[in-house]
Design a protein around this motif. Structure first.
Motif, PDB file in Angstrom:
ATOM      1  N   ILE A 133     102.428 -25.124 117.718  1.00 30.93           N
ATOM      2  CA  ILE A 133     102.792 -25.155 116.319  1.00 30.93           C
ATOM      3  C   ILE A 133     102.883 -24.027 115.627  1.00 30.93           C
ATOM      4  O   ILE A 133     103.781 -24.131 114.711  1.00 30.93           O
ATOM      5  CB  ILE A 133     101.258 -25.965 115.615  1.00 30.93           C
ATOM      6  CG1 ILE A 133     101.262 -27.326 116.453  1.00 30.93           C
ATOM      7  CG2 ILE A 133     101.336 -26.038 114.533  1.00 30.93           C
ATOM      8  CD1 ILE A 133      99.843 -28.177 116.229  1.00 30.93           C
ATOM      9  N   SER A 134     102.071 -23.140 115.581  1.00 32.55           N
ATOM     10  CA  SER A 134     102.072 -21.858 114.969  1.00 32.55           C
ATOM     11  C   SER A 134     103.219 -20.672 114.972  1.00 32.55           C
ATOM     12  O   SER A 134     103.727 -20.256 114.173  1.00 32.55           O
ATOM     13  CB  SER A 134     100.644 -21.088 114.841  1.00 32.55           C
ATOM     14  OG  SER A 134     100.707 -20.611 116.533  1.00 32.55           O
ATOM     15  N   LYS A 135     103.456 -20.916 116.432  1.00 32.54           N
ATOM     16  CA  LYS A 135     104.701 -19.764 116.770  1.00 32.54           C
ATOM     17  C   LYS A 135     106.127 -20.444 116.927  1.00 32.54           C
ATOM     18  O   LYS A 135     106.866 -19.773 116.942  1.00 32.54           O
ATOM     19  CB  LYS A 135     104.121 -19.215 118.012  1.00 32.54           C
ATOM     20  CG  LYS A 135     102.899 -18.391 118.028  1.00 32.54           C
ATOM     21  CD  LYS A 135     103.000 -17.261 117.021  1.00 32.54           C
ATOM     22  CE  LYS A 135     101.538 -16.433 117.082  1.00 32.54           C
ATOM     23  NZ  LYS A 135     101.624 -15.426 116.040  1.00 32.54           N
ATOM     24  N   VAL A 136     106.091 -21.789 117.164  1.00 30.28           N
ATOM     25  CA  VAL A 136     107.311 -22.350 117.383  1.00 30.28           C
ATOM     26  C   VAL A 136     107.832 -23.429 116.050  1.00 30.28           C
ATOM     27  O   VAL A 136     108.839 -23.303 115.516  1.00 30.28           O
ATOM     28  CB  VAL A 136     107.526 -23.076 118.804  1.00 30.28           C
ATOM     29  CG1 VAL A 136     108.831 -23.767 118.810  1.00 30.28           C
ATOM     30  CG2 VAL A 136     107.358 -22.123 119.565  1.00 30.28           C
ATOM     31  N   ILE A 137     106.890 -24.482 116.019  1.00 32.24           N
ATOM     32  CA  ILE A 137     107.425 -25.618 115.114  1.00 32.24           C
ATOM     33  C   ILE A 137     107.293 -25.145 113.979  1.00 32.24           C
ATOM     34  O   ILE A 137     108.262 -25.289 113.061  1.00 32.24           O
ATOM     35  CB  ILE A 137     106.174 -26.758 115.347  1.00 32.24           C
ATOM     36  CG1 ILE A 137     106.392 -27.248 116.512  1.00 32.24           C
ATOM     37  CG2 ILE A 137     106.582 -27.797 114.042  1.00 32.24           C
ATOM     38  CD1 ILE A 137     107.755 -27.985 117.174  1.00 32.24           C
ATOM     39  N   ILE A 138     106.145 -24.521 113.367  1.00 33.09           N
ATOM     40  CA  ILE A 138     106.316 -23.960 111.792  1.00 33.09           C
ATOM     41  C   ILE A 138     107.367 -22.908 111.432  1.00 33.09           C
ATOM     42  O   ILE A 138     108.131 -23.381 110.610  1.00 33.09           O
ATOM     43  CB  ILE A 138     104.979 -23.375 111.602  1.00 33.09           C
ATOM     44  CG1 ILE A 138     104.141 -24.593 111.234  1.00 33.09           C
ATOM     45  CG2 ILE A 138     105.000 -22.840 110.088  1.00 33.09           C
ATOM     46  CD1 ILE A 138     102.610 -24.231 111.242  1.00 33.09           C
ATOM     47  N   PRO A 139     107.900 -22.050 112.332  1.00 32.74           N
ATOM     48  CA  PRO A 139     108.795 -21.125 112.155  1.00 32.74           C
ATOM     49  C   PRO A 139     110.001 -21.535 112.122  1.00 32.74           C
ATOM     50  O   PRO A 139     111.031 -21.512 111.377  1.00 32.74           O
ATOM     51  CB  PRO A 139     108.699 -19.874 112.969  1.00 32.74           C
ATOM     52  CG  PRO A 139     107.140 -20.145 113.607  1.00 32.74           C
ATOM     53  CD  PRO A 139     106.800 -21.505 113.348  1.00 32.74           C
ATOM     54  N   PHE A 140     110.268 -22.544 112.928  1.00 31.61           N
ATOM     55  CA  PHE A 140     111.692 -23.408 113.125  1.00 31.61           C
ATOM     56  C   PHE A 140     111.792 -24.129 112.035  1.00 31.61           C
ATOM     57  O   PHE A 140     113.041 -24.152 111.415  1.00 31.61           O
ATOM     58  CB  PHE A 140     111.766 -24.023 114.577  1.00 31.61           C
ATOM     59  CG  PHE A 140     112.775 -24.931 114.673  1.00 31.61           C
ATOM     60  CD1 PHE A 140     113.931 -24.390 114.661  1.00 31.61           C
ATOM     61  CD2 PHE A 140     112.625 -26.189 114.960  1.00 31.61           C
ATOM     62  CE1 PHE A 140     115.184 -24.993 114.899  1.00 31.61           C
ATOM     63  CE2 PHE A 140     113.872 -27.102 115.105  1.00 31.61           C
ATOM     64  CZ  PHE A 140     115.089 -26.635 115.125  1.00 31.61           C
TER      65      PHE A 140
END
Length: 300
Positions: A133-140
């Motif tokens: 969630i924090s390193k992939v979904i939100i930044p994307f």
């Protein structure tokens, strides 16, 4: 020429897709300033690393702030501490992308929902839910929104990327194992609110902490939230509005919901989202707690 980004190796076309720089500009910066050193395959093709991609993104951002390319490269190479402090002052301007985000952006450029889904699967199984969630979904998702606002992506590119993420998050929520006696939280967008992805993310973060979750989808029918709350008797209800449209279309909506919340003795209600704060900044609610960030509720 499509390389798997999970190896940390990218073609110049993939780098161009991710950075928004033309292949000609990338080659020119590489040859003139030598701040990136891509490797060459046996056939002569350049291949770039995650570090190269992020270096190009930094120089691009600094150039957009008014620095010459030479100044940007000097700041990047000779004064890294100064460059870092610059970004710390405006953290939203610069985002360092990992391999998963780089690959998602590259596939999103071509609206390749199958590949997006495969990359999401790899990232989730490799990182686990919290880092996923924090390193992939939100930044994307943040970058997808930024590219759409800057007119770098069209509505179809934005829609395919966002919907692919939404569908995958729904899969996770359906298969996530929780205890039968876990507390329940209901998350709901307000009527005429269509931005449900933030609520998906918030509910997943609740699941990580042992909560059962139920999501009322985008733009629920009038009365649907109240009906579900009465039926399921959750411990928490999270309401969200990213725009002011729900309040403008039904000025009595928040008054009804606040009155309803006052009648639920053992249920706590929170309301978040930019639209909520814009509309209610000078209004006081009796029983619904206005929250700057629904994720902050997890820390209470």
């Amino acid at each position: 020429m499509s390389q798997t980004g999970m190896t940390g190796i990218y073609t110049i076309q993939q780098v161009s897709n991710v950075t928004g720089l033309s292949k000609q500009v990338i080659r020119k910066w590489e040859e003139r300033y030598e701040f990136i050193q891509p490797e060459r395959l046996e056939n002569g093709y350049r291949v770039y690393s995650e570090k190269d991609v992020n270096a190009l993104l930094r120089v691009k951002l600094l150039s957009e702030k008014g620095y010459s390319i030479k100044q940007a490269v000097d700041m990047l190479e000779k004064e890294p501490e100064q460059t870092e402090s610059l970004f710390l002052e405006e953290p939203s301007d610069y985002k360092k992308f990992n391999d998963y985000v780089i690959q998602l952006l590259e596939k999103g450029t071509y609206c390749d929902d199958v590949e997006i889904n495969l990359i999401l699967q790899q990232a989730y199984h490799q990182l686990g839910l919290e880092l996923f969630i924090s390193k992939v979904i939100i930044p994307f998702l943040q970058e997808v929104g930024d590219r759409w606002e800057r007119d770098e992506w069209d509505e179809y590119q934005e829609a395919v990327s966002s919907m692919s993420v939404r569908d995958y998050l729904i899969q996770i929520r359906k298969t996530f194992q929780l205890r039968d006696d876990a507390p329940l939280v209901i998350g709901a967008c307000l009527p005429d609110e269509h931005h449900e992805l933030p609520m998906h993310i918030v509910l997943l973060q609740f699941m990580l902490r042992g909560w059962k979750t139920v999501l009322v989808g985008a733009s629920p029918a009038p009365g649907a939230i109240e009906s579900l709350v009465q039926k399921l008797k959750p411990k928490l209800v999270l309401l969200s509005a990213s725009t002011t449209l729900p309040f403008e279309k039904d000025p009595k909506l928040i008054r009804r919901l606040d009155h309803f919340a006052s009648e639920q003795e053992h249920i706590t209600f929170y309301l978040g989202g930019m639209g909520s704060h814009m509309y209610l900044k000078e209004k006081k609610l009796k029983s619904i707690h206005l929250s700057e960030d629904l994720e902050e509720i997890l820390k209470k």
